[in-house]
Design a protein around this motif. Structure first.
Motif, PDB file in Angstrom:
ATOM      1  N   PRO A 117       0.024   5.647 -12.860  1.00  0.00           N
ATOM      2  CA  PRO A 117       0.911   4.920 -13.853  1.00  0.00           C
ATOM      3  C   PRO A 117       1.700   3.199 -13.310  1.00  0.00           C
ATOM      4  O   PRO A 117       0.875   3.342 -12.298  1.00  0.00           O
ATOM      5  CB  PRO A 117       2.097   5.505 -13.075  1.00  0.00           C
ATOM      6  N   PRO A 118       1.445   2.115 -14.074  1.00  0.00           N
ATOM      7  CA  PRO A 118       0.898   1.440 -14.254  1.00  0.00           C
ATOM      8  C   PRO A 118       2.891   1.105 -12.449  1.00  0.00           C
ATOM      9  O   PRO A 118       2.200  -0.084 -12.175  1.00  0.00           O
ATOM     10  CB  PRO A 118       1.574   0.207 -14.962  1.00  0.00           C
ATOM     11  N   GLU A 119       3.005   1.343 -12.221  1.00  0.00           N
ATOM     12  CA  GLU A 119       4.833   0.799 -11.660  1.00  0.00           C
ATOM     13  C   GLU A 119       4.086   1.835 -10.259  1.00  0.00           C
ATOM     14  O   GLU A 119       4.694   1.148  -9.517  1.00  0.00           O
ATOM     15  CB  GLU A 119       5.659   1.648 -11.939  1.00  0.00           C
ATOM     16  N   SER A 120       3.171   2.250  -9.971  1.00  0.00           N
ATOM     17  CA  SER A 120       2.727   2.920  -9.612  1.00  0.00           C
ATOM     18  C   SER A 120       1.342   2.586  -8.674  1.00  0.00           C
ATOM     19  O   SER A 120       0.589   2.931  -7.254  1.00  0.00           O
ATOM     20  CB  SER A 120       2.455   4.004  -9.185  1.00  0.00           C
ATOM     21  N   ARG A 121       0.442   1.722  -8.755  1.00  0.00           N
ATOM     22  CA  ARG A 121      -0.391   1.050  -8.781  1.00  0.00           C
ATOM     23  C   ARG A 121      -0.620   0.317  -7.796  1.00  0.00           C
ATOM     24  O   ARG A 121       0.825  -0.461  -7.427  1.00  0.00           O
ATOM     25  CB  ARG A 121      -1.207   0.195  -9.167  1.00  0.00           C
ATOM     26  N   ASP A 122      -1.319   0.488  -6.615  1.00  0.00           N
ATOM     27  CA  ASP A 122      -1.824  -0.769  -5.779  1.00  0.00           C
ATOM     28  C   ASP A 122      -1.571  -2.250  -5.640  1.00  0.00           C
ATOM     29  O   ASP A 122      -3.229  -1.902  -5.806  1.00  0.00           O
ATOM     30  CB  ASP A 122      -2.418   0.295  -4.313  1.00  0.00           C
ATOM     31  N   PRO A 123      -1.335  -3.098  -5.671  1.00  0.00           N
ATOM     32  CA  PRO A 123      -1.395  -3.778  -6.410  1.00  0.00           C
ATOM     33  C   PRO A 123      -2.687  -4.941  -5.643  1.00  0.00           C
ATOM     34  O   PRO A 123      -2.972  -5.780  -5.545  1.00  0.00           O
ATOM     35  CB  PRO A 123      -0.754  -5.042  -6.290  1.00  0.00           C
ATOM     36  N   GLY A 124      -3.386  -4.806  -4.094  1.00  0.00           N
ATOM     37  CA  GLY A 124      -4.154  -4.818  -3.468  1.00  0.00           C
ATOM     38  C   GLY A 124      -5.445  -3.950  -3.574  1.00  0.00           C
ATOM     39  O   GLY A 124      -6.739  -4.237  -2.683  1.00  0.00           O
ATOM     40  N   PHE A 125      -5.432  -3.005  -4.520  1.00  0.00           N
ATOM     41  CA  PHE A 125      -5.861  -2.450  -3.852  1.00  0.00           C
ATOM     42  C   PHE A 125      -7.692  -2.694  -4.510  1.00  0.00           C
ATOM     43  O   PHE A 125      -8.894  -2.741  -3.455  1.00  0.00           O
ATOM     44  CB  PHE A 125      -5.890  -0.844  -5.018  1.00  0.00           C
ATOM     45  N   ALA A 126      -7.916  -3.300  -6.270  1.00  0.00           N
ATOM     46  CA  ALA A 126      -9.416  -3.664  -6.514  1.00  0.00           C
ATOM     47  C   ALA A 126      -9.708  -4.734  -5.072  1.00  0.00           C
ATOM     48  O   ALA A 126     -10.878  -4.891  -4.758  1.00  0.00           O
ATOM     49  CB  ALA A 126      -9.119  -4.776  -7.375  1.00  0.00           C
ATOM     50  N   ASP A 127      -9.010  -5.459  -4.529  1.00  0.00           N
ATOM     51  CA  ASP A 127      -9.431  -6.980  -3.839  1.00  0.00           C
ATOM     52  C   ASP A 127     -10.211  -5.767  -2.189  1.00  0.00           C
ATOM     53  O   ASP A 127     -11.316  -6.505  -1.757  1.00  0.00           O
ATOM     54  CB  ASP A 127      -8.301  -7.783  -3.619  1.00  0.00           C
ATOM     55  N   ALA A 128      -9.123  -4.205  -1.849  1.00  0.00           N
ATOM     56  CA  ALA A 128      -9.536  -4.136  -0.592  1.00  0.00           C
ATOM     57  C   ALA A 128     -10.645  -3.769  -1.018  1.00  0.00           C
ATOM     58  O   ALA A 128     -11.781  -3.493  -0.039  1.00  0.00           O
ATOM     59  CB  ALA A 128      -8.650  -3.061  -0.596  1.00  0.00           C
ATOM     60  N   MET A 129     -11.406  -2.707  -2.667  1.00  0.00           N
ATOM     61  CA  MET A 129     -12.399  -1.793  -2.632  1.00  0.00           C
ATOM     62  C   MET A 129     -13.416  -3.164  -2.659  1.00  0.00           C
ATOM     63  O   MET A 129     -14.766  -3.104  -2.602  1.00  0.00           O
ATOM     64  CB  MET A 129     -12.422  -1.590  -4.569  1.00  0.00           C
ATOM     65  N   PHE A 130     -13.831  -3.787  -3.765  1.00  0.00           N
ATOM     66  CA  PHE A 130     -14.044  -6.156  -3.316  1.00  0.00           C
ATOM     67  C   PHE A 130     -14.520  -6.151  -1.912  1.00  0.00           C
ATOM     68  O   PHE A 130     -15.948  -5.518  -1.723  1.00  0.00           O
ATOM     69  CB  PHE A 130     -14.145  -6.936  -3.964  1.00  0.00           C
ATOM     70  N   GLU A 131     -13.439  -5.991  -1.126  1.00  0.00           N
ATOM     71  CA  GLU A 131     -13.798  -6.162   0.412  1.00  0.00           C
ATOM     72  C   GLU A 131     -14.614  -4.942   1.006  1.00  0.00           C
ATOM     73  O   GLU A 131     -15.975  -5.474   1.564  1.00  0.00           O
ATOM     74  CB  GLU A 131     -12.537  -6.386   0.738  1.00  0.00           C
ATOM     75  N   ALA A 132     -14.551  -4.044   0.521  1.00  0.00           N
ATOM     76  CA  ALA A 132     -15.674  -3.099   1.345  1.00  0.00           C
ATOM     77  C   ALA A 132     -16.679  -2.450   0.977  1.00  0.00           C
ATOM     78  O   ALA A 132     -17.547  -2.637   2.128  1.00  0.00           O
ATOM     79  CB  ALA A 132     -14.919  -1.522   0.426  1.00  0.00           C
ATOM     80  N   VAL A 133     -17.001  -3.189  -0.300  1.00  0.00           N
ATOM     81  CA  VAL A 133     -18.355  -2.874  -0.375  1.00  0.00           C
ATOM     82  C   VAL A 133     -19.138  -3.929  -0.141  1.00  0.00           C
ATOM     83  O   VAL A 133     -20.157  -4.381   0.406  1.00  0.00           O
ATOM     84  CB  VAL A 133     -18.438  -3.045  -2.105  1.00  0.00           C
ATOM     85  N   ALA A 134     -18.521  -5.205  -0.157  1.00  0.00           N
ATOM     86  CA  ALA A 134     -18.603  -7.165   0.209  1.00  0.00           C
ATOM     87  C   ALA A 134     -19.696  -6.390   1.730  1.00  0.00           C
ATOM     88  O   ALA A 134     -20.608  -7.243   2.098  1.00  0.00           O
ATOM     89  CB  ALA A 134     -17.857  -7.682   0.117  1.00  0.00           C
ATOM     90  N   ARG A 135     -18.650  -6.118   2.622  1.00  0.00           N
ATOM     91  CA  ARG A 135     -18.769  -5.708   3.874  1.00  0.00           C
ATOM     92  C   ARG A 135     -20.234  -4.828   3.962  1.00  0.00           C
ATOM     93  O   ARG A 135     -21.082  -4.666   5.166  1.00  0.00           O
ATOM     94  CB  ARG A 135     -18.197  -4.857   5.156  1.00  0.00           C
ATOM     95  N   GLN A 136     -20.972  -3.789   2.766  1.00  0.00           N
ATOM     96  CA  GLN A 136     -21.903  -3.271   2.868  1.00  0.00           C
ATOM     97  C   GLN A 136     -23.456  -4.036   2.292  1.00  0.00           C
ATOM     98  O   GLN A 136     -23.580  -3.438   3.231  1.00  0.00           O
ATOM     99  CB  GLN A 136     -21.694  -2.192   2.423  1.00  0.00           C
ATOM    100  N   ILE A 137     -22.839  -4.790   1.705  1.00  0.00           N
ATOM    101  CA  ILE A 137     -23.973  -4.910   0.912  1.00  0.00           C
ATOM    102  C   ILE A 137     -24.087  -6.936   1.497  1.00  0.00           C
ATOM    103  O   ILE A 137     -25.211  -7.157   1.220  1.00  0.00           O
ATOM    104  CB  ILE A 137     -23.962  -5.390  -0.106  1.00  0.00           C
ATOM    105  N   LEU A 138     -23.250  -7.889   1.972  1.00  0.00           N
ATOM    106  CA  LEU A 138     -23.273  -9.428   2.385  1.00  0.00           C
ATOM    107  C   LEU A 138     -23.926  -9.317   4.074  1.00  0.00           C
ATOM    108  O   LEU A 138     -23.646  -8.188   4.754  1.00  0.00           O
ATOM    109  CB  LEU A 138     -22.699  -9.903   2.803  1.00  0.00           C
ATOM    110  N   THR A 139     -24.933 -10.361   4.275  1.00  0.00           N
ATOM    111  CA  THR A 139     -24.853 -10.487   5.762  1.00  0.00           C
ATOM    112  C   THR A 139     -23.804 -11.575   5.850  1.00  0.00           C
ATOM    113  O   THR A 139     -24.197 -12.480   7.463  1.00  0.00           O
ATOM    114  CB  THR A 139     -26.310 -11.357   5.601  1.00  0.00           C
TER     115      THR A 139
END
Length: 220
Positions: free
Chosen positions: A159-181
């Protein structure tokens, strides 16, 4: 004389509006015909059934989005461009929930979706050319695509009111740490990201790098 192309475009745009406003259940042959000011049999001259109409709507909306995304001017920072593309993908998915579900349905082959992947692969290739990738390009593109799709689906299921506003950024950072040097681009709030260890470091070198990263800045 009736222009078939114009009539078809009117039908698709009407169906796209209904899909956006009311969801896939509202996109019926009768409902779209009524909203477009046509008789239901007229739609069958262009589309075999509802699924064919939905396919056309998905292609129409997503093709427009991909065209706009491909025209974005590249910045001097390929990681920032990747982050911008990620944010655009998440925003599109959240703004077009019903359509996004159609595009990511298992087994669906979409020329527009393939065009979107081509834009992603181009951004990944640019990272590789600047020496920023720690994994093969195909793996990097697959990881970003899978994580982006999963992020949208997870947020849509919340539900929109329950979404973590930082979730998408955290997911990007998690992937970036795996693929970037090197360090991924700073988060939207300006917080710099930690430097991921290159995959060729030994355990001792990784420990030294971690110690260096966590060491407080000298004062005085």
């Amino acid at each position: 004389m009736v222009n078939r192309a114009e009539v078809r475009e009117k039908i698709v745009e009407t169906a796209a509006r209904l899909l956006h406003e009311r969801g896939a259940a509202a996109v019926t042959i009768r409902g779209v015909a009524q909203a477009a000011g046509l008789q239901p049999p007229a739609l069958y001259r262009f589309f075999e059934d509802k699924d064919a109409l939905l396919d056309a709507v998905a292609e129409h909306v997503f093709t427009t989005y991909v065209a706009e995304k491909s025209l974005d001017a590249a910045s001097a920072d390929p990681v920032a461009d990747l982050r911008a593309g990620w944010a655009a993908h998440i925003g599109f998915g959240l703004a077009n929930a019903a359509l996004f579900g159609l595009l990511v349905a298992p087994g669906r082959v979409s020329p527009a979706a393939e065009a979107g992947l081509a834009v992603l692969r181009a951004r990944i290739h640019r990272l590789a050319r600047t020496g920023r990738l720690a994994v093969p390009e195909s793996r990097a593109a697959g990881m970003v695509h899978a994580a982006g799709t999963g992020t949208v689906l997870t947020l849509l299921a919340t539900p929109p009111e329950s979404r973590d506003p930082g979730f998408a950024d955290a997911m990007f950072e998690a992937v970036a740490r795996q693929i970037l040097t090197g360090p991924p681009a700073a988060a939207p709030d300006g917080t710099p990201a930690a430097l991921p260890a290159p995959p060729t470091l030994t355990e001792a070198e990784r420990a030294l790098l971690a110690e260096w990263q966590n060491r407080p800045a000298p004062t005085g």
